[in-house]
Scaffold this motif. Structure first.
Motif, PDB file in Angstrom:
ATOM      1  N   SER A 542      11.095   8.962   8.065  1.00 49.14           N
ATOM      2  CA  SER A 542      10.836   8.853   9.522  1.00 49.14           C
ATOM      3  C   SER A 542       9.874  10.140   9.850  1.00 49.14           C
ATOM      4  CB  SER A 542      12.286   8.991  10.268  1.00 49.14           C
ATOM      5  OG  SER A 542      12.688  10.030  10.006  1.00 49.14           O
ATOM      6  N   GLY A 543       8.949   9.763  10.679  1.00 47.23           N
ATOM      7  CA  GLY A 543       8.042  10.575  11.210  1.00 47.23           C
ATOM      8  C   GLY A 543       6.692  10.561  10.269  1.00 47.23           C
ATOM      9  N   GLY A 544       6.811   9.593   9.416  1.00 51.00           N
ATOM     10  CA  GLY A 544       5.585   9.385   8.428  1.00 51.00           C
ATOM     11  C   GLY A 544       4.505   8.574   8.950  1.00 51.00           C
ATOM     12  N   SER A 545       3.672   7.994   8.154  1.00 52.02           N
ATOM     13  CA  SER A 545       2.638   7.247   8.726  1.00 52.02           C
ATOM     14  C   SER A 545       2.803   5.740   8.167  1.00 52.02           C
ATOM     15  CB  SER A 545       1.437   7.593   8.049  1.00 52.02           C
ATOM     16  OG  SER A 545       0.284   6.688   8.257  1.00 52.02           O
ATOM     17  N   ILE A 546       2.615   4.690   9.154  1.00 51.60           N
ATOM     18  CA  ILE A 546       3.093   3.372   8.748  1.00 51.60           C
ATOM     19  C   ILE A 546       1.879   2.860   7.724  1.00 51.60           C
ATOM     20  CG2 ILE A 546       1.777   2.419  10.732  1.00 51.60           C
ATOM     21  CD1 ILE A 546       3.832   0.067  10.803  1.00 51.60           C
ATOM     22  N   ASP A 547       0.651   3.127   7.973  1.00 56.79           N
ATOM     23  CA  ASP A 547      -0.470   2.865   6.966  1.00 56.79           C
ATOM     24  C   ASP A 547      -0.228   3.105   5.500  1.00 56.79           C
ATOM     25  OD1 ASP A 547      -2.840   3.409   9.556  1.00 56.79           O
ATOM     26  OD2 ASP A 547      -1.752   1.597   8.995  1.00 56.79           O
ATOM     27  N   ALA A 548       0.265   4.531   5.641  1.00 59.56           N
ATOM     28  CA  ALA A 548       0.492   5.066   4.102  1.00 59.56           C
ATOM     29  C   ALA A 548       1.677   4.523   3.574  1.00 59.56           C
ATOM     30  CB  ALA A 548       0.681   6.515   4.246  1.00 59.56           C
ATOM     31  N   ALA A 549       2.678   4.343   4.276  1.00 59.49           N
ATOM     32  CA  ALA A 549       3.804   3.350   3.664  1.00 59.49           C
ATOM     33  C   ALA A 549       3.371   2.140   3.073  1.00 59.49           C
ATOM     34  CB  ALA A 549       5.071   3.394   4.811  1.00 59.49           C
ATOM     35  N   PHE A 550       2.736   1.371   3.788  1.00 62.86           N
ATOM     36  CA  PHE A 550       2.201  -0.070   3.387  1.00 62.86           C
ATOM     37  C   PHE A 550       1.168   0.097   2.330  1.00 62.86           C
ATOM     38  CE2 PHE A 550       4.277  -1.610   7.400  1.00 62.86           C
ATOM     39  CZ  PHE A 550       4.684  -2.879   6.676  1.00 62.86           C
ATOM     40  N   ALA A 551       0.666   1.021   2.401  1.00 68.05           N
ATOM     41  CA  ALA A 551      -0.305   1.481   1.231  1.00 68.05           C
ATOM     42  C   ALA A 551       0.368   1.540  -0.123  1.00 68.05           C
ATOM     43  CB  ALA A 551      -1.363   2.562   1.477  1.00 68.05           C
ATOM     44  N   GLU A 552       1.328   2.144   0.003  1.00 74.27           N
ATOM     45  CA  GLU A 552       2.337   2.369  -1.294  1.00 74.27           C
ATOM     46  C   GLU A 552       2.929   1.507  -1.800  1.00 74.27           C
ATOM     47  OE1 GLU A 552       3.325   7.209  -0.493  1.00 74.27           O
ATOM     48  OE2 GLU A 552       4.640   5.745  -0.583  1.00 74.27           O
ATOM     49  N   ALA A 553       3.712   0.585  -0.843  1.00 72.86           N
ATOM     50  CA  ALA A 553       4.216  -0.734  -1.130  1.00 72.86           C
ATOM     51  C   ALA A 553       3.272  -1.816  -1.579  1.00 72.86           C
ATOM     52  CB  ALA A 553       4.951  -1.377   0.116  1.00 72.86           C
ATOM     53  N   ASP A 554       2.105  -1.940  -1.188  1.00 70.41           N
ATOM     54  CA  ASP A 554       1.092  -2.663  -1.597  1.00 70.41           C
ATOM     55  C   ASP A 554       0.565  -2.336  -2.800  1.00 70.41           C
ATOM     56  OD1 ASP A 554      -2.354  -3.602  -1.065  1.00 70.41           O
ATOM     57  OD2 ASP A 554      -0.628  -4.875  -0.747  1.00 70.41           O
ATOM     58  N   ALA A 555       0.399  -1.215  -3.285  1.00 66.52           N
ATOM     59  CA  ALA A 555       0.013  -0.602  -4.679  1.00 66.52           C
ATOM     60  C   ALA A 555       0.906  -1.057  -5.495  1.00 66.52           C
ATOM     61  CB  ALA A 555      -0.268   0.848  -4.745  1.00 66.52           C
ATOM     62  N   ALA A 556       2.251  -0.652  -5.221  1.00 67.92           N
ATOM     63  CA  ALA A 556       3.336  -1.279  -6.096  1.00 67.92           C
ATOM     64  C   ALA A 556       3.425  -2.710  -6.309  1.00 67.92           C
ATOM     65  CB  ALA A 556       4.770  -0.807  -5.575  1.00 67.92           C
ATOM     66  N   LEU A 557       3.162  -3.588  -5.156  1.00 63.02           N
ATOM     67  CA  LEU A 557       3.083  -4.928  -5.410  1.00 63.02           C
ATOM     68  C   LEU A 557       2.053  -5.325  -6.220  1.00 63.02           C
ATOM     69  CD1 LEU A 557       3.969  -7.911  -4.649  1.00 63.02           C
ATOM     70  CD2 LEU A 557       2.619  -7.735  -2.504  1.00 63.02           C
ATOM     71  N   TYR A 558       0.845  -4.865  -6.129  1.00 63.68           N
ATOM     72  CA  TYR A 558      -0.338  -5.240  -7.106  1.00 63.68           C
ATOM     73  C   TYR A 558       0.183  -4.962  -8.592  1.00 63.68           C
ATOM     74  CZ  TYR A 558      -4.959  -5.183  -9.206  1.00 63.68           C
ATOM     75  OH  TYR A 558      -6.148  -5.314  -9.634  1.00 63.68           O
ATOM     76  N   ARG A 562       0.188  -7.555 -11.412  1.00 64.45           N
ATOM     77  CA  ARG A 562      -0.627  -7.273 -12.620  1.00 64.45           C
ATOM     78  C   ARG A 562       0.185  -7.144 -14.067  1.00 64.45           C
ATOM     79  NH1 ARG A 562      -3.828  -1.782 -12.093  1.00 64.45           N
ATOM     80  NH2 ARG A 562      -1.640  -1.242 -12.233  1.00 64.45           N
ATOM     81  N   ALA A 563       1.624  -6.834 -13.845  1.00 66.77           N
ATOM     82  CA  ALA A 563       2.207  -6.947 -15.087  1.00 66.77           C
ATOM     83  C   ALA A 563       2.947  -8.162 -15.347  1.00 66.77           C
ATOM     84  CB  ALA A 563       3.561  -5.808 -14.697  1.00 66.77           C
ATOM     85  N   GLY A 564       2.652  -9.095 -14.543  1.00 64.37           N
ATOM     86  CA  GLY A 564       3.196 -10.649 -14.889  1.00 64.37           C
ATOM     87  C   GLY A 564       3.762 -11.363 -13.929  1.00 64.37           C
TER      88      GLY A 564
END
Length: 587
Positions: A542-558, A562-564
């Motif tokens: 809490s107190g963080g950035s919504i854009d940063a959080a979605f960027a990390e989750a999106d990177a993990a999803l990618y 990519r892993a199958g």
């Protein structure tokens, strides 16, 4: 005559009586004028407040009845399958998919009907609530040389995304409030799509409520009457009519000056200068308080005519006139003192109460407790003020209720009945902003359906919709009441889970992957459709950035894709620059 003069000259009582009568005559005229002014001012004050709330009430009734239909018609106009069909109507496969899409949305329309005109050929497709034209939706062709088809060419020439038109389709023998939405692509007109709302039903639900002294109607920008409790007043075919032949609200107003002012009021409310404007005007030889509001989402004005004499019975003020005559006649000796104390001071209290009502203060009215006419008038005014207050609160509650319904439509995904992107973002932003002095942690999951486009292409959009609904259904048992789940867009879902450490987050992701693999989805033709998902997860504070959080989750999803696919990846907060360090798990 000589005897009368002698009596006046020799009798003080007679002289006082004559003087009192003269004073009575002198006082009676301004007292009557003040009484008329007070009653008129009170009626106008209460009537104006009533008018503003009534117009807002009518406005939200109109919005509720039509806004959802307009929004749904715009959604259909953006459908890829319908657009592909409009671009290449000769392709049977595209025609089949397009008709299937229209039939899917038909059941969502209130009227359970739709129409679609392909611009290239002029073909007019239609189906109704009885599904009477199943397999035979092509009804006729619109042509420029046919005056009855002028609505179509006026619609595509207007340059507006959607238009409303009260019309009777002679080909189909139906009269409706038609919602016409233009399908365009890079400046090219592909066609017009829409639905209709039965005119009789719309009138009975919106403008035909039994309210004494109140007449509501809806008009377009030209003043043409689109909805009225009297069907004979409705201007049918107004989209294609010449201005001089239309049935307009301006024709109902007695004087050209009032008609011009009514047009100016419509222009001002449509420009946003005020939500509601009202003014007294003469219509049909009678005076009405005319209220005007603008339904910007529909392009219509709601005009309400209020007969103040019918709404507020001014005969209730009559006893005060009799009271003044009786009291001034009886109080001969004390007229100068008692008239002020018994009449004028008490009327001042009533006037002060009327001013409070005019200012919108219904709760601090001083009520005269006398048992005579002024007391009854004061209590009547107090009762009227309380009635207007209660009616105002009811109208405000109805407005709030309809506003909440509109807000829910804006924040809920209609297909899956879970929060949409906007609704979830609001929840997530509130959570991020909470407890700045005591930060909390949670998990953010981006869930993507594997091969969703292939399912739409092979099995059709109905199967795709079923896949989305089933995904939302399988996610629900895995979440607690404190967790939030929403549809992020297309084939993506998003989940915010609270009070989960990294191990608990991995376990939840694994359960989600397993839940999706538990059983395939059965298509309409009996084929099994595998349901698998790829999940990208990260930890958020809490107190963080919504854009940063979605960027990390999106990177993990990618990374998971990519892993199958059919797996999850947890973003490694220790080294956010490279996903080679992430924690992965295969369900």
């Amino acid at each position: 005559m000589r005897g009368l003069w002698n009596q006046i000259a020799t009798s003080l009582k007679t002289r006082f009586l004559v003087v009192t009568i003269c004073v009575f005559g002198l006082v009676a005229l301004p007292a009557y004028a003040a009484f008329e002014f007070l009653t008129r001012k009170t009626a106008v004050a209460l009537g104006t407040l009533f008018a503003e709330k009534q117009v807002l009430f009518d406005r939200y009734r109109g919005l509720e009845a039509l806004t959802r239909e307009v929004s749904l018609a715009e959604t259909v106009a953006r459908s890829p399958a319908v657009r592909a069909w409009a671009r290449d109507e000769a392709d049977p496969a595209k025609t089949k998919l397009g008709l299937a899409e229209l039939e899917h949305y038909r059941l969502s329309f209130h009227d359970k009907s739709y129409f679609f005109v392909v611009d290239g050929t002029g073909n007019y497709y239609f189906n109704n609530a009885e599904n009477a034209y199943d397999g035979n939706q092509l009804r006729y062709q619109v042509k420029r040389d046919n005056p009855r088809d002028g609505w179509y060419f006026k619609t595509i020439a207007a340059g507006q995304p959607c238009q409303l038109n009260v019309d009777r389709d002679d080909h189909l023998a139906v009269t409706k409030v038609w919602i016409n939405c233009v399908i365009a692509e890079q400046g090219r007109i592909l066609g017009v799509i829409g639905t209709g709302v039965d005119l009789t039903e719309f009138i009975s639900e919106v403008v035909a409520l039994p309210q004494t002294g109140v007449t509501s109607m809806f008009v377009d920008h030209a003043g043409a009457i689109q909805a009225h409790r009297d069907p004979a007043m409705v201007d049918f075919h107004s989209l294609t009519k010449d201005t001089k032949t239309k049935k307009t609200i301006f024709q109902q107003v007695d004087s050209p000056a009032d008609a011009a002012e009514l047009g100016a009021m419509m222009r001002r409310v449509s420009a946003g200068a005020a939500a509601v404007e009202s003014r007294f005007m003469n219509i049909g030889g009678r005076e009405f308080l005319v209220g005007v509001g603008y339904l910007d989402q529909l392009g219509w004005f709601n005009v309400t005519l209020m007969d103040i004499d019918a709404i507020i019975d001014r005969s209730l003020f009559t006893p005060i006139a009799l009271l003044l005559i009786v009291m001034m006649t009886a109080a001969v000796a004390l007229v100068t003192i008692l008239f002020r104390r018994v009449v004028l001071d008490r009327l001042a209290t009533v006037e002060a109460a009327a001013r409070r009502v005019e200012d919108g203060d219904f709760d601090h009215i001083v009520v005269d407790q006398g048992s005579d006419e002024i007391g009854r008038l004061s209590r009547t005014l107090s009762g009227m003020a309380h009635a207007v207050r209660d009616h105002t609160r009811i109208l405000e509650e109805l407005v709030d209720e309809r506003t909440e319904k509109l807000r829910r439509l804006a924040n809920i995904d209609l297909l899956t009945e879970i929060p949409n992107r906007r609704g979830f973002t609001q929840v997530f932003e509130q959570w991020l902003a909470a407890s700045p002095l005591a930060p909390r942690s949670a998990g953010l999951l981006l869930i993507d359906l594997d091969g969703f486009k292939d399912v739409n292409d092979v099995f059709g959009h109905l199967a795709g919709d079923r896949l989305l609904c089933e995904t939302a259904r399988r996610l629900a048992p895995l979440l607690t009441e404190r967790d939030s789940c929403g549809r992020w867009g297309g084939d993506e879902f998003v989940v915010l889970v609270e009070d989960r450490d990294a191990d608990a987050l991995r376990e939840l992701c694994a359960r989600m992957v397993a839940a999706m693999n538990a059983a395939p989805i059965r298509s309409d033709d009996g084929q099994d459709i595998a349901l698998t998902v790829s999940i990208g997860a990260c930890r958020v504070v809490s107190g963080g950035s919504i854009d940063a959080a979605f960027a990390e989750a999106d990177a993990a999803l990618y990374a998971a894709k990519r892993a199958g696919r059919n797996r999850f990846v947890l973003f490694d907060a220790g080294d956010g620059s490279a996903l080679g360090e992430v924690v992965t798990a295969q369900a």
